[in-house]
Scaffold this motif. Structure first.
Motif, mmCIF file in Angstrom:
data_model
loop_
_atom_site.group_PDB
_atom_site.id
_atom_site.type_symbol
_atom_site.label_atom_id
_atom_site.label_comp_id
_atom_site.label_asym_id
_atom_site.label_seq_id
_atom_site.Cartn_x
_atom_site.Cartn_y
_atom_site.Cartn_z
ATOM 1 N N UNK A 2 -3.834 22.377 -0.589
ATOM 2 C CA UNK A 2 -4.125 20.949 -0.384
ATOM 3 C C UNK A 2 -4.443 20.279 -1.719
ATOM 4 N N UNK A 3 -4.246 18.966 -1.759
ATOM 5 C CA UNK A 3 -4.548 18.201 -2.977
ATOM 6 C C UNK A 3 -6.043 18.213 -3.336
ATOM 7 N N UNK A 4 -6.336 17.843 -4.593
ATOM 8 C CA UNK A 4 -7.726 17.663 -5.036
ATOM 9 C C UNK A 4 -8.186 16.213 -4.805
ATOM 10 N N UNK A 5 -7.275 15.362 -4.322
ATOM 11 C CA UNK A 5 -7.499 13.913 -4.299
ATOM 12 C C UNK A 5 -8.801 13.489 -3.611
ATOM 13 N N UNK B 35 5.765 -6.784 -7.847
ATOM 14 C CA UNK B 35 5.226 -8.035 -8.385
ATOM 15 C C UNK B 35 4.059 -8.527 -7.533
ATOM 16 N N UNK B 36 3.521 -7.637 -6.687
ATOM 17 C CA UNK B 36 2.361 -7.959 -5.849
ATOM 18 C C UNK B 36 1.318 -6.843 -6.016
ATOM 19 N N UNK B 37 0.056 -7.086 -5.583
ATOM 20 C CA UNK B 37 -0.987 -6.059 -5.749
ATOM 21 C C UNK B 37 -0.689 -4.762 -4.983
ATOM 22 N N UNK B 38 -1.161 -3.651 -5.560
ATOM 23 C CA UNK B 38 -0.935 -2.311 -4.990
ATOM 24 C C UNK B 38 -2.262 -1.706 -4.525
ATOM 25 N N UNK B 39 -2.209 -1.089 -3.355
ATOM 26 C CA UNK B 39 -3.361 -0.335 -2.830
ATOM 27 C C UNK B 39 -2.963 1.134 -2.720
ATOM 28 N N UNK B 40 -3.857 2.001 -3.135
ATOM 29 C CA UNK B 40 -3.648 3.450 -3.070
ATOM 30 C C UNK B 40 -4.131 3.982 -1.712
ATOM 31 N N UNK B 41 -3.214 4.517 -0.927
ATOM 32 C CA UNK B 41 -3.591 5.119 0.365
ATOM 33 C C UNK B 41 -3.596 6.658 0.287
ATOM 34 N N UNK B 42 -3.943 7.190 -0.822
ATOM 35 C CA UNK B 42 -3.991 8.591 -1.271
ATOM 36 C C UNK B 42 -2.770 8.899 -2.104
ATOM 37 N N UNK B 43 -3.081 9.070 -3.366
ATOM 38 C CA UNK B 43 -2.058 9.417 -4.359
ATOM 39 C C UNK B 43 -2.234 10.875 -4.759
ATOM 40 N N UNK B 44 -1.539 11.273 -5.811
ATOM 41 C CA UNK B 44 -1.586 12.663 -6.274
ATOM 42 C C UNK B 44 -3.010 13.110 -6.603
ATOM 43 N N UNK B 45 -3.808 12.222 -7.189
ATOM 44 C CA UNK B 45 -5.120 12.648 -7.684
ATOM 45 C C UNK B 45 -6.298 11.882 -7.082
ATOM 46 N N UNK C 151 -8.082 9.385 -3.627
ATOM 47 C CA UNK C 151 -8.062 8.759 -2.302
ATOM 48 C C UNK C 151 -9.224 7.757 -2.243
ATOM 49 N N UNK C 152 -9.084 6.645 -2.976
ATOM 50 C CA UNK C 152 -10.218 5.726 -3.127
ATOM 51 C C UNK C 152 -10.644 5.000 -1.848
ATOM 52 N N UNK C 153 -9.747 4.806 -0.886
ATOM 53 C CA UNK C 153 -10.168 4.176 0.381
ATOM 54 C C UNK C 153 -11.077 5.116 1.164
ATOM 55 N N UNK C 154 -10.762 6.411 1.129
ATOM 56 C CA UNK C 154 -11.614 7.393 1.802
ATOM 57 C C UNK C 154 -12.995 7.421 1.150
ATOM 58 N N UNK C 155 -13.025 7.440 -0.172
ATOM 59 C CA UNK C 155 -14.311 7.513 -0.880
ATOM 60 C C UNK C 155 -15.175 6.291 -0.597
ATOM 61 N N UNK C 156 -14.544 5.133 -0.467
ATOM 62 C CA UNK C 156 -15.319 3.928 -0.153
ATOM 63 C C UNK C 156 -15.886 4.017 1.264
ATOM 64 N N UNK C 157 -15.082 4.504 2.206
ATOM 65 C CA UNK C 157 -15.578 4.707 3.580
ATOM 66 C C UNK C 157 -16.743 5.696 3.591
ATOM 67 N N UNK D 237 0.858 -1.187 0.000
ATOM 68 C CA UNK D 237 0.000 0.000 0.000
ATOM 69 C C UNK D 237 0.894 1.237 0.000
ATOM 70 N N UNK D 238 0.505 2.238 -0.788
ATOM 71 C CA UNK D 238 1.364 3.414 -0.995
ATOM 72 C C UNK D 238 0.593 4.703 -0.755
ATOM 73 N N UNK D 239 1.181 5.608 0.016
ATOM 74 C CA UNK D 239 0.663 6.984 0.120
ATOM 75 C C UNK D 239 1.677 7.929 -0.481
ATOM 76 N N UNK D 240 1.276 8.679 -1.490
ATOM 77 C CA UNK D 240 2.174 9.634 -2.160
ATOM 78 C C UNK D 240 1.384 10.837 -2.661
ATOM 79 N N UNK D 241 1.442 11.915 -1.908
ATOM 80 C CA UNK D 241 0.715 13.148 -2.263
ATOM 81 C C UNK D 241 1.343 13.826 -3.487
ATOM 82 N N UNK D 242 0.597 14.745 -4.104
ATOM 83 C CA UNK D 242 1.152 15.511 -5.226
ATOM 84 C C UNK D 242 2.095 16.615 -4.737
#
Ligand code: SN0
Length: 311
Positions: A179-182, A134-144, A146-152, A107-112
């Motif tokens: 602040x980001x638009x993410x 070589x394994x699955x990736x989860x977005x913990x808020x990227x540049x654009x 924040x899909x985990x937040x939106x699901x919550x 899982x990766x968090x990387x702001x813009x």
């Protein structure tokens, strides 16, 4: 699910919401699923909720968890073919493959940067991990996004709505920092997938990426936009056109008890009291921010469960 870097990775959002609500009723039901599986969480930026709720979700599924604040590791290079004779010590090509030796999910968090629009929009950090790990990736808020937040947030609205089709408003708020638009992007994307009446309000010129907002009505008059709202999601974002700039700090956009009426108040947190929203709102029964934060666990858990099932 093979990854969760964007909302579109969820095959059926209504099913995911239902599954998350079931997980909430019995969080340890799949305690064996993640046995001997490791989640590595990489943080390029600060985190409170995301770090703890994702770790909790993984542990509820029986996973082991390792976290790395990447800024305390070697400085990573992302460009191809660079002569690495300056500040970067390790290329993401090696780093992502190496981390994959220790992880079953990353899982990766990387702001813009909020400075270089094209570079931010390219999502080069998240995409590099997708490419070289070589394994699955989860977005913990990227540049654009924040899909985990939106699901919550989708889970929270589903749990709390008293109407079949509630009115949901995304309202911009002032903030001293760029602040980001993410968060706004992912919330807007998610609301277009839900059975809600969705309206966005912000000062003129603060339009989000039109490829994300598509045909969502934008009402510049905040009061007008909020008429008969059931849920008001308040969030600052810096300017998208004049990229990353803070062009408006007008305090009249702050959310107040008077403006909120009977609607429920939502925010992803962290929130600046009496800048974004007045105390009276946050301290009232209408604020559902703590419920949203609780649902972060079950959003992460449903995502991890579905990824583990696909391994
Ligand atoms: C981040 C954002 O994307 O808006 C993370 C939200 C989950 N928020 C901030 O960086 C707030 C920082 C501050 O100083 O208020």
């Amino acid at each position: 699910m093979k990854k969760y870097t964007e909302i579109q990775d969820i095959p059926n959002i209504q099913d995911a919401i239902k599954e998350a609500i079931l997980l909430k009723m019995d969080p340890f039901e799949y305690k064996e699923l993640g046995k001997n599986k490791t989640l590595v969480m990489l943080f390029f930026n600060a985190s409170l909720r995301t770090r703890l709720s994702t770790e909790k979700a993984a542990k509820n599924l029986g996973m082991d968890v390792m976290s790395l604040n990447v800024n305390e590791a070697w400085q990573l290079e992302f460009d191809d073919g660079t002569i690495m004779d300056a500040n970067t010590s390790e290329h993401v090509k090696e780093a992502a493959q190496v981390i994959s030796q220790y992880a079953d999910v990353i899982a990766v968090r990387a702001f813009p940067s909020l400075k270089d629009k094209a570079k931010d929009q390219s999502e080069y950090i998240l995409k590099s991990f997708e490419k070289y790990a070589t394994v699955p990736i989860i977005n913990m808020e990227s540049a654009t996004a924040h899909p985990l937040q939106a699901l919550a947030d989708a889970i929270t609205i589903t749990e709390l709505t008293e109407k079949k089709v509630p009115k949901v408003v995304l309202s911009w708020a002032p903030h001293p920092k760029a602040l980001p638009q993410a968060v706004a992007n992912s919330f807007a994307t998610m609301m277009q997938e839900m059975d809600v009446e969705f309206v966005i309000t912000h000062p003129e010129g603060y339009e989000l990426d039109p490829e994300i907002t598509k045909n969502v009505p934008i009402v510049y008059d905040q009061k007008e936009a909020m008429r008969n709202a059931d849920f008001v999601y308040v969030k600052n974002w810096s300017n998208f056109k004049e990229y990353g700039q803070v062009l408006n700090t007008n305090p009249s956009w702050m959310m107040t008890q008077e403006k909120l009426g009977n609607a429920k108040f939502m925010h992803c947190l962290p929130v600046r009291r009496n800048v974004v929203v007045e105390d009276a709102v946050l301290d009232s029964e209408q604020s559902v921010v703590i419920k949203q934060a609780n649902n972060r666990t079950f959003a992460a858990q449903v995502v991890l469960k579905n990824i583990l099932e696909s391994l």
